[in-house]
Design an enzyme around this catalytic site. Structure first.
Site, PDB file in Angstrom:
ATOM      1  N   LEU A   1      44.717 106.387  32.956  1.00 45.08           N
ATOM      2  CA  LEU A   1      46.105 106.639  33.357  1.00 45.08           C
ATOM      3  C   LEU A   1      47.074 105.664  32.713  1.00 45.08           C
ATOM      4  O   LEU A   1      48.230 106.006  32.458  1.00 45.08           O
ATOM      5  CB  LEU A   1      46.250 106.545  34.877  1.00 45.08           C
ATOM      6  CG  LEU A   1      45.597 107.612  35.733  1.00 45.08           C
ATOM      7  CD1 LEU A   1      45.935 107.377  37.194  1.00 45.08           C
ATOM      8  CD2 LEU A   1      46.036 109.014  35.306  1.00 45.08           C
ATOM      9  N   SER A   2      46.635 104.431  32.493  1.00 48.09           N
ATOM     10  CA  SER A   2      47.545 103.421  31.973  1.00 48.09           C
ATOM     11  C   SER A   2      46.749 102.363  31.238  1.00 48.09           C
ATOM     12  O   SER A   2      45.584 102.105  31.544  1.00 48.09           O
ATOM     13  CB  SER A   2      48.344 102.786  33.118  1.00 48.09           C
ATOM     14  OG  SER A   2      49.335 101.904  32.621  1.00 48.09           O
TER      15      SER A   2
END
Length: 331
Positions: free
Chosen positions: A97-98
């Site tokens: 996600l990041s």
């Protein structure tokens, strides 16, 4: 009893590792366009922005944590925080996600952004907050920097990391594709997430004469903004792979490569052309063009936005090779 915080030994390791990273980036030439960024990378403590991260191992990921009870594990965490590599910082069901981007690529992008004293900067994709801290350090005023991300847990963590490092940046939870109109206009906009469509609100929120730098496809394009409806620029020479912008639409499906020679299928520059031309050319047509034009490098390509039209091109905006981008059309 609370978790054990990194001790002075870890701070010493982090300082040595940060100095080594700065030397490595300097040797790469990443900030040659604007050497002032050397001071930012030398001063901003990346390890404060990655209190834990994940490294790939057989069968999945291993978590490295700055508050491990094992001194050797804390040292591995501190050294790894300054490796010139992207660091996975947030996973959900095995999906990335990041991340904290590769520092030398961050340095190149920031140098090419052309930031000037007093500029107001919008960052799309808050990540860990590290990139925003580098911008705040360069500008000497965190209030000039706005960072936006769709995920509340990401923005909350970025705020926490920035506060711990002493940078007062405005971090906004929202759809980065829409920009942050309440804090516009901006002199510079930089995205740290991958795009397949250029969001038009960014042009409207960027001052005439400003600049937008964003990953696009598997490259990075630098757009000089004329006004709210017109911008144009070329790609940097470097490849770039980023987590896709959430809220920016689904990534395009991979093109079938039947009939394309195996060597070309595996060539990174050919796959870059495929990403730009998927709305217009079949892969075999793209290969014929690529081979005929001498297997062009990224800096020969560019993007133009003009009113309702948006297109990628090879060598010249009005030349023979132009391909409409999603959300626009060629002239």
């Amino acid at each position: 009893m609370g978790a054990q915080a990194p001790g002075r030994d870890v701070e010493e390791v982090a300082g040595q590792a940060r100095a080594a990273l700065v030397r490595e980036i300097e040797l790469s030439g990443a900030w040659n366009a604007d050497p002032v960024w050397r001071d930012a990378f030398a001063e901003v403590p990346r390890h404060l922005f990655v209190p834990y991260y994940f490294v790939g191992v057989a069968g999945g990921y291993e978590r490295r944590w700055g508050e491990s009870a094992d001194p050797a594990a804390r040292e591995r965490w501190a050294r790894g925080a300054y490796a010139d590599t992207p660091l996975a910082t947030r996973l959900r069901n095995g999906e990335l996600l990041s991340s904290s981007s590769q520092p030398s690529l961050m340095a190149l992008m920031l140098a090419e952004l052309g930031v000037r004293d007093g500029d107001r900067v919008l960052e799309i994709g808050a990540g860990t907050g590290y990139n925003a801290a580098l911008l705040a350090h360069r500008l000497g005023d965190g209030s000039l920097v706005t960072s936006v991300d769709l995920e509340p847990d990401i923005t909350e963590a970025a705020r926490r990391h920035l506060a711990a490092a002493g940078y007062a940046v405005s971090v906004v939870t929202g759809d980065g594709a829409r920009g942050v109109p309440e804090r516009a206009p901006f002199d510079r906009i930089i995205a740290t997430c991958g795009l397949s469509v250029l969001p038009r609100p960014w042009l409207a929120q960027c001052r005439p004469g400003g600049r937008i730098l964003t990953p696009f496809g598997t490259g990075v394009v630098v757009l000089d903004v004329r006004d709210a409806r017109h911008a144009e620029g070329r790609f940097l020479s470097t490849p770039a792979y980023f987590v896709p912008l959430r809220g920016g639409g689904p990534p395009p499906e991979p093109a079938p490569l039947g009939g394309v020679p195996t060597a070309a299928r595996e060539d990174e520059l050919f796959r870059f052309l495929l990403a730009l031309t998927r709305a217009r050319l079949e892969p075999r047509e793209a290969y014929a063009l690529w081979d005929r034009e001498g297997r062009p490098t990224r800096e020969r390509y560019g993007v133009t936005v003009s009113g309702e039209h948006a297109w990628a091109w090879l060598d010249a905006p009005e030349g023979p090779y132009a391909w409409p981008l999603a959300g626009g059309s060629a002239p």
